[in-house]
Scaffold this motif. Structure first.
Motif, PDB file in Angstrom:
ATOM      1  N   SER A 101       0.831  -1.318   0.002  1.00 52.70           N
ATOM      2  CA  SER A 101       0.020  -0.138   0.135  1.00 52.70           C
ATOM      3  C   SER A 101       0.989   1.264  -0.088  1.00 52.70           C
ATOM      4  CB  SER A 101      -0.833  -0.043   1.231  1.00 52.70           C
ATOM      5  OG  SER A 101      -0.400  -0.273   2.355  1.00 52.70           O
ATOM      6  N   SER A 102       2.077   1.348   0.255  1.00 52.74           N
ATOM      7  CA  SER A 102       3.141   2.638   0.305  1.00 52.74           C
ATOM      8  C   SER A 102       4.187   2.280  -0.716  1.00 52.74           C
ATOM      9  CB  SER A 102       3.575   2.554   1.806  1.00 52.74           C
ATOM     10  OG  SER A 102       4.387   1.640   1.987  1.00 52.74           O
ATOM     11  N   GLU A 103       4.594   3.473  -0.875  1.00 53.40           N
ATOM     12  CA  GLU A 103       5.554   3.685  -1.869  1.00 53.40           C
ATOM     13  C   GLU A 103       6.880   3.136  -1.506  1.00 53.40           C
ATOM     14  OE1 GLU A 103       6.720   4.739  -5.808  1.00 53.40           O
ATOM     15  OE2 GLU A 103       4.748   4.599  -4.837  1.00 53.40           O
ATOM     16  N   ALA A 105       7.412   0.621   0.633  1.00 51.51           N
ATOM     17  CA  ALA A 105       7.180  -0.667   0.560  1.00 51.51           C
ATOM     18  C   ALA A 105       7.429  -1.413  -0.787  1.00 51.51           C
ATOM     19  CB  ALA A 105       5.814  -1.178   1.239  1.00 51.51           C
TER      20      ALA A 105
END
Length: 400
Positions: A101-103, A105
Motif C-alpha cells: 500500500s505504500s511507495e 514498501a
C-alpha cells in the motif's frame, strides 16, 4: 573445437542466440522499467543508483562462482535454471504488488526482486559466453560475436519502445508479466538445442582450488589481465553518459517517458549498427587497434554529450556512442574467447562478468549521488576524457 566440421553449426548458434535474445528482451524491459520508475517517481539520483546497485552487486558477488559452475556442469542446464529463478522472482513480485500500500514498501520489494534477478544473471552470463565458442569455429568468433551484439542491440532497441508503450497505457505489473512470458519461450527454445560435449574435468577438483586456478590463470596472462582491467575501467566510466542518461534527459531535455524512450532507442540503434559493423568487417581489423578506436570514439561522444544543449544533437552523439560501445565489447569478448583455454573459459568469463557487475555499481554509487550535487554534464565530460586516456593505454599495450 569438436563440431567445426558439422555443417549444421550455423543453425545451432542462431537458435541459441535467438533464445537468449528473447529472454534478454524481457529482462531489459524490466530493468529499464525499474530504473525509469525510480527516476520518474523520485527524481533522485540516489534512488536510481540504489536500483542499479541492487541489479548488479549480487551478480558481482556470484559471477566468478558461476564461471566455475560453467566449467563443471552442463551450461544449458545452468542457463535454463537461472532463467527459471529470475522468472520465479518476477512472478512472486507480480503477486505481491497489489498488497503493497505504500511507495517505500513497493520500492523495497522491487529492490529485493532486483537482487534475486541479479544473482540469476551472475550464474547465466558466464555459461552463455562459454557456449558460443562451443558452437562456433574459432575463425568465425568475431563475426558471430558481432551478430550476437547486433541481435541483442536490436532487442534493446525494441525494449525501451515496448517499456514506454506499456507504461503509457498500462501498469508496472504488465511489464513484469512480459518478462515471465519471454523467459518461458526462451527456455523452451534452448531446451531443443543439443550442445557439443564440454570438458568438465574441473569436477574432479575442489571448488576453492578451481577458484584459485581461474584467478591465477587470468592474472598471470598479461593479455587477459589487461583486458579485464580495461573492461572494468570502461564499465566504471560508462556510468555518467550511459547508465545515468535517463536522469540527464529528464533534467535537461524533458520529463516524459517518450523523451526517455527516444534516448534509449537511439542508443540501442547505434549498438545494433556497431554489431552489424563488427560482423561484416570486424574480422579484418587488428584487435588492439579496433579496441583503442572504440574507446576513443566512446570517450569523445561522452564529452560531446556533456556539452550538448539541444536534444537532437544529444541524440546524434548517442547514436555514435552506441556504435563505439558495441565495438569495444565485441573486441574484448572475441580476444578473450580466442586466447583462453577452453577448459577454463567459464571462469575467465566469470571474471569478466565480475568486472562488469563490480565496477558498474561502484560507478553508480559514486556518480549517482554526485549527480545530485554537481551538474551531470560536467561529470560526463570528465568520464569521457578518462575514456580517451584509456584508449591510449589500449593502443600502446603491445600484449594486446
Amino acid at each position: 573445437m569438436d563440431n567445426t566440421q558439422n555443417t549444421g553449426w550455423q543453425k545451432g548458434i542462431l537458435l541459441f542466440l535467438t533464445s537468449q535474445c528473447i529472454t534478454l528482451f524481457g529482462s531489459t524491459l524490466v530493468q529499464m522499467a525499474l530504473v525509469w520508475y525510480a527516476a520518474m517517481e523520485t527524481s533522485s539520483g540516489a534512488w536510481v543508483a540504489a536500483f542499479t546497485v541492487c541489479a548488479y552487486l549480487p551478480q558481482f558477488l556470484i559471477s566468478f562462482l558461476g564461471g566455475v559452475w560453467a566449467d563443471r556442469y552442463p551450461r544449458k542446464k545452468l542457463i535454463i535454471g537461472a532463467d527459471t529463478l529470475i522468472a520465479s522472482a518476477t512472478f512472486i513480485m507480480v503477486l505481491i504488488i497489489p498488497k503493497l500500500s505504500s511507495e517505500p514498501a513497493l520500492l523495497g520489494g522491487l529492490l529485493l526482486m532486483s537482487v534475486i534477478r541479479s544473482a540469476g544473471a551472475g550464474i547465466q552470463t558466464p555459461a552463455v559466453n562459454g557456449v558460443i565458442p562451443q558452437l562456433v569455429p574459432k575463425e568465425q568468433l568475431m563475426r558471430y560475436n558481432g551478430i550476437n551484439a547486433a541481435m541483442q542491440s536490436a532487442v534493446n532497441f525494441a525494449a525501451p519502445a515496448a517499456a514506454g508503450a506499456v507504461f503509457a497505457v498500462s501498469t508496472l505489473n504488465a511489464t513484469l508479466m512480459i518478462d515471465i512470458l519471454t523467459a518461458v519461450i526462451g527456455c523452451e527454445l534452448l531446451s531443443c538445442l543439443p550442445l557439443p560435449a564440454q570438458n568438465t574435468s574441473a569436477q574432479r577438483s575442489h571448488l576453492l582450488s578451481d577458484l584459485k586456478t581461474g584467478i591465477g590463470y587470468a592474472f598471470s596472462n598479461k593479455m587477459i589481465r589487461t583486458l579485464l582491467i580495461i573492461y572494468g575501467l570502461f564499465t566504471f566510466f560508462c556510468v555518467p553518459a550511459g547508465y545515468l542518461s535517463g536522469l540527464l534527459v529528464r533534467r535537461v531535455f524533458g520529463d516524459t517517458y517518450w523523451h526517455l524512450t527516444a534516448a534509449e532507442v537511439v542508443g540501442f540503434t547505434g549498438m545494433t549498427a556497431g554489431g552489424i559493423l563488427m560482423s561484416i568487417w570486424g574480422r579484418m581489423w587488428p584487435r588492439r587497434k579496433t579496441l583503442a578506436a572504440g574507446l576513443f570514439v566512446f570517450g569523445a561522444m561522452a564529452v560531446g554529450m556533456g556539452f550538448a544543449a539541444h536534444f537532437p544533437l544529444y541524440l546524434g552523439m548517442m547514436l555514435f556512442y552506441g556504435i563505439a560501445l558495441t565495438v569495444v565489447q565485441t573486441a574484448i569478448t572475441t580476444m578473450l574467447q580466442e586466447k583462453t583455454d577452453s577448459r577454463i573459459q567459464g571462469r575467465v568469463f566469470g571474471l569478466l562478468s565480475t568486472m562488469y557487475a563490480g565496477f558498474l555499481p561502484v560507478g553508480m554509487a559514486i556518480f549517482g549521488p554526485l549527480a545530485d550535487l554537481i551538474p551531470l554534464q560536467r561529470i560526463m565530460m570528465g568520464s569521457g576524457m578518462a575514456l580517451i586516456f584509456l584508449a591510449g593505454i589500449a593502443y600502446f599495450r603491445r600484449e594486446l
